[in-house]
Design a protein around this motif. Structure first.
Motif, PDB file in Angstrom:
ATOM      1  N   LYS A 159      -3.624   4.097   2.766  1.00 44.29           N
ATOM      2  CA  LYS A 159      -3.246   2.731   2.404  1.00 44.29           C
ATOM      3  C   LYS A 159      -4.429   1.961   1.833  1.00 44.29           C
ATOM      4  N   ARG A 160      -5.607   2.154   2.420  1.00 40.64           N
ATOM      5  CA  ARG A 160      -6.793   1.478   1.901  1.00 40.64           C
ATOM      6  C   ARG A 160      -7.091   1.938   0.479  1.00 40.64           C
ATOM      7  N   LEU A 161      -7.002   3.257   0.253  1.00 36.97           N
ATOM      8  CA  LEU A 161      -7.257   3.796  -1.078  1.00 36.97           C
ATOM      9  C   LEU A 161      -6.214   3.289  -2.069  1.00 36.97           C
ATOM     10  N   SER A 162      -4.960   3.208  -1.639  1.00 40.73           N
ATOM     11  CA  SER A 162      -3.882   2.719  -2.498  1.00 40.73           C
ATOM     12  C   SER A 162      -4.166   1.296  -2.963  1.00 40.73           C
ATOM     13  N   ARG A 163      -4.577   0.438  -2.052  1.00 40.60           N
ATOM     14  CA  ARG A 163      -4.890  -0.948  -2.414  1.00 40.60           C
ATOM     15  C   ARG A 163      -6.063  -1.005  -3.394  1.00 40.60           C
ATOM     16  N   ASN A 164      -7.097  -0.214  -3.116  1.00 37.77           N
ATOM     17  CA  ASN A 164      -8.278  -0.243  -3.974  1.00 37.77           C
ATOM     18  C   ASN A 164      -7.978   0.261  -5.381  1.00 37.77           C
ATOM     19  N   LEU A 165      -7.168   1.306  -5.483  1.00 34.99           N
ATOM     20  CA  LEU A 165      -6.802   1.836  -6.800  1.00 34.99           C
ATOM     21  C   LEU A 165      -6.016   0.807  -7.600  1.00 34.99           C
ATOM     22  N   GLY A 166      -5.124   0.098  -6.931  1.00 27.43           N
ATOM     23  CA  GLY A 166      -4.369  -0.938  -7.614  1.00 27.43           C
ATOM     24  C   GLY A 166      -5.264  -2.047  -8.129  1.00 27.43           C
ATOM     25  N   ARG A 167      -6.307  -2.355  -7.399  1.00 26.49           N
ATOM     26  CA  ARG A 167      -7.199  -3.448  -7.785  1.00 26.49           C
ATOM     27  C   ARG A 167      -8.097  -3.098  -8.961  1.00 26.49           C
ATOM     28  N   VAL A 168      -8.282  -1.817  -9.232  1.00 26.09           N
ATOM     29  CA  VAL A 168      -9.099  -1.451 -10.399  1.00 26.09           C
ATOM     30  C   VAL A 168      -8.223  -1.094 -11.593  1.00 26.09           C
ATOM     31  N   GLY A 169      -6.934  -1.401 -11.508  1.00 21.47           N
ATOM     32  CA  GLY A 169      -6.076  -1.284 -12.681  1.00 21.47           C
ATOM     33  C   GLY A 169      -5.210  -0.055 -12.772  1.00 21.47           C
ATOM     34  N   VAL A 170      -5.179   0.794 -11.749  1.00 23.98           N
ATOM     35  CA  VAL A 170      -4.263   1.934 -11.785  1.00 23.98           C
ATOM     36  C   VAL A 170      -2.836   1.390 -11.730  1.00 23.98           C
ATOM     37  N   PRO A 171      -1.966   1.758 -12.684  1.00 20.95           N
ATOM     38  CA  PRO A 171      -0.602   1.229 -12.707  1.00 20.95           C
ATOM     39  C   PRO A 171       0.133   1.477 -11.389  1.00 20.95           C
ATOM     40  N   GLU A 172       0.958   0.522 -11.020  1.00 22.82           N
ATOM     41  CA  GLU A 172       1.667   0.610  -9.740  1.00 22.82           C
ATOM     42  C   GLU A 172       2.443   1.909  -9.600  1.00 22.82           C
ATOM     43  N   GLY A 173       3.089   2.339 -10.689  1.00 25.40           N
ATOM     44  CA  GLY A 173       3.876   3.563 -10.627  1.00 25.40           C
ATOM     45  C   GLY A 173       3.042   4.830 -10.543  1.00 25.40           C
ATOM     46  N   GLU A 174       1.728   4.700 -10.701  1.00 23.43           N
ATOM     47  CA  GLU A 174       0.827   5.860 -10.689  1.00 23.43           C
ATOM     48  C   GLU A 174      -0.006   5.934  -9.417  1.00 23.43           C
ATOM     49  N   VAL A 175       0.011   4.858  -8.641  1.00 23.93           N
ATOM     50  CA  VAL A 175      -0.882   4.765  -7.486  1.00 23.93           C
ATOM     51  C   VAL A 175      -0.628   5.874  -6.467  1.00 23.93           C
ATOM     52  N   ALA A 176       0.633   6.123  -6.128  1.00 23.30           N
ATOM     53  CA  ALA A 176       0.945   7.140  -5.117  1.00 23.30           C
ATOM     54  C   ALA A 176       0.425   8.509  -5.548  1.00 23.30           C
ATOM     55  N   GLU A 177       0.624   8.849  -6.819  1.00 19.84           N
ATOM     56  CA  GLU A 177       0.120  10.122  -7.347  1.00 19.84           C
ATOM     57  C   GLU A 177      -1.402  10.155  -7.302  1.00 19.84           C
ATOM     58  N   ALA A 178      -2.033   9.028  -7.647  1.00 18.01           N
ATOM     59  CA  ALA A 178      -3.494   8.960  -7.656  1.00 18.01           C
ATOM     60  C   ALA A 178      -4.070   9.138  -6.252  1.00 18.01           C
ATOM     61  N   VAL A 179      -3.439   8.520  -5.272  1.00 15.94           N
ATOM     62  CA  VAL A 179      -3.877   8.667  -3.885  1.00 15.94           C
ATOM     63  C   VAL A 179      -3.790  10.128  -3.459  1.00 15.94           C
ATOM     64  N   GLN A 180      -2.669  10.762  -3.775  1.00 17.20           N
ATOM     65  CA  GLN A 180      -2.472  12.167  -3.413  1.00 17.20           C
ATOM     66  C   GLN A 180      -3.528  13.059  -4.071  1.00 17.20           C
ATOM     67  N   ASP A 181      -3.792  12.827  -5.347  1.00 13.57           N
ATOM     68  CA  ASP A 181      -4.792  13.628  -6.066  1.00 13.57           C
ATOM     69  C   ASP A 181      -6.180  13.437  -5.477  1.00 13.57           C
ATOM     70  N   ALA A 182      -6.567  12.170  -5.289  1.00 16.96           N
ATOM     71  CA  ALA A 182      -7.920  11.880  -4.805  1.00 16.96           C
ATOM     72  C   ALA A 182      -8.162  12.456  -3.420  1.00 16.96           C
ATOM     73  N   LEU A 183      -7.196  12.299  -2.525  1.00 18.73           N
ATOM     74  CA  LEU A 183      -7.363  12.805  -1.169  1.00 18.73           C
ATOM     75  C   LEU A 183      -7.320  14.328  -1.122  1.00 18.73           C
ATOM     76  N   ARG A 184      -6.525  14.945  -1.986  1.00 20.18           N
ATOM     77  CA  ARG A 184      -6.489  16.417  -2.026  1.00 20.18           C
ATOM     78  C   ARG A 184      -7.843  16.978  -2.468  1.00 20.18           C
ATOM     79  N   ILE A 185      -8.402  16.379  -3.505  1.00 18.55           N
ATOM     80  CA  ILE A 185      -9.700  16.848  -4.001  1.00 18.55           C
ATOM     81  C   ILE A 185     -10.787  16.603  -2.960  1.00 18.55           C
ATOM     82  N   GLU A 186     -10.763  15.432  -2.333  1.00 15.90           N
ATOM     83  CA  GLU A 186     -11.765  15.147  -1.302  1.00 15.90           C
ATOM     84  C   GLU A 186     -11.605  16.081  -0.104  1.00 15.90           C
ATOM     85  N   GLN A 187     -10.369  16.427   0.226  1.00 20.67           N
ATOM     86  CA  GLN A 187     -10.118  17.372   1.319  1.00 20.67           C
ATOM     87  C   GLN A 187     -10.733  18.729   0.992  1.00 20.67           C
TER      88      GLN A 187
END
Length: 266
Positions: free
Chosen positions: A138-166
């Motif tokens: 949720k924290r990452l989702s909020r931060n991504l939205g604040r730097v301009g990631v489109p709302e419809g892309e945020v969930a995918e972006a969170v999944q990608d970022a956390l998978r790579i970090e994992q």
């Protein structure tokens, strides 16, 4: 007992050091004089305390980095983005450190730590607090939205970022660090998909000839990772790291400062 006395002594020393450092920085900011180093240190400290400008400017100061990330499409553009991020102190994928020993610069390529708060649980003793993973997402989702990631892309972006970090965290867990002095030209043998010459030029260290690769295993794993992930997923990861490490969530005062959960993740 002696252990308690020892810990208290360290805590007292740390507090005195913090107070002394704050005094030095504040003095440099107020009275820089003609010393260019003192001026630079003072300006940096003053900028860190300038919350009004941070809230007013928001993410504008990060636009150049965001633009660099936005054009990542292949290893070449990824290398350019990594160079810009590392110059700004954002340890994406790996980090490079350097210290001067006399006339020589000792540089090291090493791991970054868990930048997004991801943790690999390998035993019951590593168990995470209830709700921790949801909190990180949720924290990452909020931060991504604040730097301009489109709302419809945020969930995918969170999944990608956390998978790579994992995956990076698993690589860190399974890699051993040591002294592996490597010629810069030979880095292509360790991680052939990263444009090393362009990278060192981008961080302003084109004259470096050797670096210590703390963990060749880790670097090889990162090389495999960037060939497996899509450019879009890598962009999501880089934006996530940038937003998290630069404290985007606190720029407009809407998010609280990092609480105990965040501190446990860093």
């Amino acid at each position: 007992n002696s252990a308690s006395i020892w810990r208290k002594g360290l805590s007292d020393t740390a507090r005195r050091n913090d107070a002394l450092m704050t005094e030095i920085l504040a003095e440099a900011a107020a009275h820089p004089g003609d010393d260019p180093v003192r001026t630079r240190v003072g300006d940096y400290y003053a900028a860190c305390l300038d919350e009004r400008t941070a809230k007013t400017e928001g993410v504008k100061a990060l636009e150049l980095l965001l633009e660099r990330i936005a054009v990542v499409e292949d290893p070449e553009t990824l290398g350019r983005a990594l160079a810009e991020l590392h110059r700004a102190g954002i340890p994406a994928l790996f980090q490079i450190r350097a210290r001067r020993d006399g006339q020589h610069v000792l540089a090291e390529i090493g791991e970054t730590g868990a930048c997004l708060g991801v943790r690999v649980v390998s035993s019951s003793s590593d168990a995470l607090p209830t709700g921790f993973e949801d909190y990180v997402a949720k924290r990452l989702s909020r931060n991504l939205g604040r730097v301009g990631v489109p709302e419809g892309e945020v969930a995918e972006a969170v999944q990608d970022a956390l998978r790579i970090e994992q995956h990076l965290e698993e690589l860190r867990r399974n890699s051993r660090s040591g002294w592996n002095l490597t010629r810069v030209v030979a880095l292509a043998d360790v991680a052939p998909h990263l444009p090393w010459e362009r990278y060192f030029d981008g961080i302003g260290e084109a004259d470096w000839r050797e670096v210590n690769v703390a963990s060749p295993e880790l670097l090889r794993g990162i090389d495999r990772l960037i060939t497996r992930e899509t450019p879009r997923a890598l962009r999501h990861y880089l934006v996530g790291i940038l937003a998290t490490r630069m404290g985007i969530g606190r720029l407009d005062g809407r998010l609280p400062r990092q609480d105990s959960l965040c501190r446990m993740a860093t």
